[in-house]
Motif scaffolding. Structure first.
Motif, PDB file in Angstrom:
ATOM      1  N   VAL A 161     -53.908  92.623  42.954  1.00  0.00           N
ATOM      2  CA  VAL A 161     -55.136  91.808  42.901  1.00  0.00           C
ATOM      3  C   VAL A 161     -56.264  92.608  42.267  1.00  0.00           C
ATOM      4  CG1 VAL A 161     -56.923  90.723  44.310  1.00  0.00           C
ATOM      5  CG2 VAL A 161     -54.506  90.306  44.819  1.00  0.00           C
ATOM      6  N   GLN A 164     -55.463  93.208  38.379  1.00  0.00           N
ATOM      7  CA  GLN A 164     -54.776  92.131  37.654  1.00  0.00           C
ATOM      8  C   GLN A 164     -55.201  92.037  36.194  1.00  0.00           C
ATOM      9  OE1 GLN A 164     -56.499  88.008  38.924  1.00  0.00           O
ATOM     10  NE2 GLN A 164     -56.788  89.374  40.691  1.00  0.00           N
ATOM     11  N   GLN A 180     -64.663  90.585  45.323  1.00  0.00           N
ATOM     12  CA  GLN A 180     -63.778  89.689  44.566  1.00  0.00           C
ATOM     13  C   GLN A 180     -62.337  89.833  45.033  1.00  0.00           C
ATOM     14  OE1 GLN A 180     -64.840  91.220  40.665  1.00  0.00           O
ATOM     15  NE2 GLN A 180     -65.815  89.280  40.105  1.00  0.00           N
ATOM     16  N   ASN A 183     -61.884  88.297  48.553  1.00  0.00           N
ATOM     17  CA  ASN A 183     -61.880  86.831  48.534  1.00  0.00           C
ATOM     18  C   ASN A 183     -60.533  86.294  48.071  1.00  0.00           C
ATOM     19  OD1 ASN A 183     -64.507  86.709  49.444  1.00  0.00           O
ATOM     20  ND2 ASN A 183     -65.401  86.458  47.413  1.00  0.00           N
ATOM     21  N   GLN A 184     -59.956  86.921  47.027  1.00  0.00           N
ATOM     22  CA  GLN A 184     -58.666  86.430  46.532  1.00  0.00           C
ATOM     23  C   GLN A 184     -57.557  86.733  47.530  1.00  0.00           C
ATOM     24  OE1 GLN A 184     -57.760  87.537  42.518  1.00  0.00           O
ATOM     25  NE2 GLN A 184     -55.873  86.354  42.455  1.00  0.00           N
ATOM     26  N   HIS A 187     -57.600  84.281  50.300  1.00  0.00           N
ATOM     27  CA  HIS A 187     -57.003  83.010  49.878  1.00  0.00           C
ATOM     28  C   HIS A 187     -55.477  83.088  49.911  1.00  0.00           C
ATOM     29  CE1 HIS A 187     -56.473  79.249  47.696  1.00  0.00           C
ATOM     30  NE2 HIS A 187     -55.663  79.892  46.860  1.00  0.00           N
ATOM     31  N   LEU A 253     -49.481  87.077  42.845  1.00  0.00           N
ATOM     32  CA  LEU A 253     -50.686  86.251  42.891  1.00  0.00           C
ATOM     33  C   LEU A 253     -50.343  84.796  43.202  1.00  0.00           C
ATOM     34  CD1 LEU A 253     -52.702  87.675  39.872  1.00  0.00           C
ATOM     35  CD2 LEU A 253     -52.667  88.428  42.258  1.00  0.00           C
TER      36      LEU A 253
END
Length: 258
Positions: A161, A164, A180, A183-184, A187, A253
């Motif tokens: 992540v 990437q 960032q 947050n990913q 998710h 991902l």
């Protein structure tokens, strides 16, 4: 020479077996193919498995049924775009529909086709080169593989992540910020309690471990101010050049538990 590559085949970034110069390997997550060089030979890739040699983005309707061609002409392989979306090559170069074909260099080239929901579909290519021998060559010596670094599954996901943009071969990539990345990750793993501090702690731990084993540029004491993203940039570059992380890791991902 023609052979197939099974799904789950090792990344072409790790190299290929010896073959006739000009042989092309093409690999996606669903498998791939190996073709020897022959004038006019064409390889099709796209979503419609029955009509292509290499299937890419089979479940993503943003990918065209026949999205591109690999053609051998004038002793070189060329890539063309026949789909609706552009194909992205290294350094963020975009190849659009019906543009002039782009020649492939010897060695490894990843191609990316954007899909729905931010997905990125990877087609790995490898063109074998000439093996010119000299009197001092050591062609029978065993190859020294790169030293890869141990990462546990959580570290690997977080670093994929964080890095990437590098795995996507963007031009002048930078690591994601802690926020960032958190947050990913939140998710992808809603129950893992990801925060910016948790990501930072994990990455700092990996940097310290590699620094202790001799990797330079991973501690503040080694860098001039302002440090900025330099420490994480150096970490990601080390993980890529050592093949600890390779483009197929981008599958995390979409499938973080693989």
């Amino acid at each position: 020479m023609t052979e197939t590559l099974a799904p789950g085949h090792s990344s072409l970034a790790l190299g290929v077996p010896p073959a006739t110069p000009g042989t092309i390997y093409a690999l996606a997550i669903a498998g791939g193919i190996v073709f020897g060089p022959r004038e006019g030979r064409t390889i099709l890739f796209g979503r419609n498995r029955p009509e292509v040699h290499v299937c890419i983005g089979e479940d993503d309707r943003r990918v065209s049924r026949q999205h591109g061609l690999l053609t051998h002409q004038k002793n070189q392989w060329w890539v063309s775009n026949t789909g609706r979306l552009p194909i992205r090559l290294p350094n963020s170069r975009l190849l659009f529909t019906n543009e002039e074909p782009i020649p492939l260099v010897e060695g490894y080239t990843p191609l990316f086709v954007g899909g729905s929901g931010g997905r990125e579909h990877l087609l790995e290519l490898y063109v074998t080169g000439s093996d010119v021998q000299t009197p001092t060559s050591r062609h029978l010596d065993p190859t020294h593989p790169p030293k890869t670094w141990r990462l546990d599954p959580t570290e690997r996901l977080a670093l994929v992540v964080l890095g990437q943009r590098y795995l996507l071969h963007e031009a002048r990539p930078q690591p994601l910020s802690w926020t960032q990345a958190a947050n990913q990750l939140a998710h992808l793993q809603p129950d893992a309690n990801w925060t910016a501090k948790k990501v930072e702690h994990l990455v700092v731990k990996v940097r310290a471990r590699l620094s202790k084993d001799g990797v330079a540029g991973l501690t503040r004491e080694e860098m001039d101010e302002p440090v900025g993203n330099s420490l994480n940039h150096n970490l990601i570059r080390e993980l890529l050049t050592s093949t600890t992380l390779v483009p197929p890791d981008l599958r995390l991902l979409n499938h973080p538990d693989d």
